[in-house]
Motif scaffolding. Sequence first.
Motif, PDB file in Angstrom:
ATOM      1  N   ILE A  57     -15.841  -6.985   5.630  1.00 45.94           N
ATOM      2  CA  ILE A  57     -16.702  -8.170   5.590  1.00 45.94           C
ATOM      3  C   ILE A  57     -16.568  -8.983   6.878  1.00 45.94           C
ATOM      4  CG2 ILE A  57     -15.128  -9.754   4.383  1.00 45.94           C
ATOM      5  CD1 ILE A  57     -18.886  -9.555   3.856  1.00 45.94           C
ATOM      6  N   GLN A  91     -19.226 -15.338   1.213  1.00 41.79           N
ATOM      7  CA  GLN A  91     -19.735 -13.972   1.325  1.00 41.79           C
ATOM      8  C   GLN A  91     -19.067 -13.042   0.311  1.00 41.79           C
ATOM      9  OE1 GLN A  91     -22.330 -12.778   3.066  1.00 41.79           O
ATOM     10  NE2 GLN A  91     -22.700 -14.909   3.635  1.00 41.79           N
ATOM     11  N   LEU A  95     -20.766 -10.868  -2.700  1.00 39.95           N
ATOM     12  CA  LEU A  95     -20.584  -9.421  -2.822  1.00 39.95           C
ATOM     13  C   LEU A  95     -19.991  -9.004  -4.168  1.00 39.95           C
ATOM     14  CD1 LEU A  95     -19.332  -8.608   0.757  1.00 39.95           C
ATOM     15  CD2 LEU A  95     -21.525  -7.994  -0.249  1.00 39.95           C
ATOM     16  N   TYR A 102     -20.622  -2.119  -2.888  1.00 43.65           N
ATOM     17  CA  TYR A 102     -19.869  -2.603  -1.726  1.00 43.65           C
ATOM     18  C   TYR A 102     -18.611  -1.763  -1.507  1.00 43.65           C
ATOM     19  CZ  TYR A 102     -17.216  -5.637   1.372  1.00 43.65           C
ATOM     20  OH  TYR A 102     -16.486  -6.116   2.418  1.00 43.65           O
TER      21      TYR A 102
END
Length: 140
Positions: A57, A91, A95, A102
């Motif tokens: 990420i 974020q 996710l 992911y």
Amino acid sequence: MKTPKIYTYSPKNQKSEFDLYALSKGLNSGKPLDTPCPNCFVISCRNTEELDQYRTILFGLWKAKSFHQFFVGSVIPFIRINDFKNLVFEQMAHLQEKQKAYQQDVKKFKALEQNERAMYEQLLLISELKRIYISRHLKR
């Protein structure tokens, strides 16, 4: 998933094998690092899976220049730790909704990273061979 502890790096603090580092100053702020430097944040993860997820990420946010909107400073831009934490946690929360997809992409990312490292090492070897082939014919 529990949120990891994020703090400013200090050489005095004890290191863990699951620590990830992110640059905090300069135009590359937010860039994930494997080794610490004086101007970085520490993301203290609990296990390898979490470490890989946060590394991925961070890499994505850094490549997308997502940290640039939070830059402060007139000569050397830097990012504040609270802005860094908020963006990363926001974020990761986003996710969580797509967790399975992911995690699969994280595995693919890790495989690509290994391939990239192997190619880089091959390029270094090729460069060295080229130098050797020519230099052995030169007068010393």
